[in-house]
Scaffold this motif. Sequence first.
Motif, short mmCIF file in Angstrom:
data_model
loop_
_atom_site.label_atom_id
_atom_site.label_comp_id
_atom_site.label_asym_id
_atom_site.label_seq_id
_atom_site.Cartn_x
_atom_site.Cartn_y
_atom_site.Cartn_z
N CYS A 125 -15.48 20.53 -32.73
CA CYS A 125 -15.44 21.21 -31.43
C CYS A 125 -14.23 22.13 -31.42
N ASN A 133 -10.19 16.22 -32.56
CA ASN A 133 -11.28 16.26 -33.52
C ASN A 133 -11.05 15.28 -34.67
N VAL A 221 -21.46 23.29 -25.68
CA VAL A 221 -20.14 23.26 -26.31
C VAL A 221 -19.12 22.57 -25.41
N GLN A 224 -19.76 18.77 -25.33
CA GLN A 224 -19.32 18.15 -26.57
C GLN A 224 -17.82 17.84 -26.52
N GLY A 225 -17.04 18.82 -26.06
CA GLY A 225 -15.60 18.61 -25.96
C GLY A 225 -15.25 17.52 -24.96
#
Length: 285
Positions: A125, A133, A221, A224-225
């Motif tokens: 990400c 990450n 996106v 996901q973060g």
Amino acid sequence: MLRAAVGNGESIRFRIDVWCGEMAFKDKFPNLFKIKINKVVLVSERLQSVKEGTVCWKIRSANMSQVLQNELDICISFLAEVLIVDSQDKWVWSDDDSDMFSVISAKKWLQQETSNSAVGRLEWCKWIPAKVNIFVWRAKMDRIATISALERRNIMIPSRGCVFCEYSPETTDHLFSGCFFSNGIWLAIESWCRIPNVFAFSIRDLVNLHNSVGFKGIKKVAFQGIIYIALWSIWRARNDRVFADKRLKVMEVMAEIKSLSFLWFRCRYNTIRILLSGNLGVTLI
């Protein structure tokens, strides 16, 4: 892969080469390996052939800890059937029935290793810090210092229970998907992000959750973060309780998740309009 077939043991390294079983002794018995000063010792220097069928290993076992003694006992059991003979050592290709190397057998081995390494892959990400990450990547591979992971490394912890619920053993999957505390986090994220109920039975399910909730483009996106940040925040809350005896509530952790998500996303995508709307936190327009 290549492994050594023992003859006289004069060219095979006792602890470093793969010659007895499928692993080198330095990996199979890490604690014994650490206490040795001379780590590059030959098989012939540690074992000697005895016609009566026994094997003698030159090592002193006095004043050993229980962990070292257990490793030593297991190691001796591995060596019980090893005999040093009067012939040259040789190397064989262990993935072939004929012990002969071939290109096709090497190709099959590489393909197998590639498929087995899929567990270590992570969809990066880009809008969250690298440390988050990396943490998620390590957690997915079960390489974080949970109590169960420490015990596997022979580090004994007085309490084996989860620091949140104090009932189940603290494994990676339990900490992030099975504990009532983490379940409270996912329920709050369901409400905040307006997604269907989260059914996750392992951390891998959580890491891949953004692919199954129906979001597309920038929303996918962003979500996901948020999941990665939630995993990071749960781990931070766990460490606060272990090392500082600080007992955070679910809503306190959620407040951190929302603030970090807004801050990091805005810094990365400063051209996208973001609306703060009450309990929903960040809403993309």
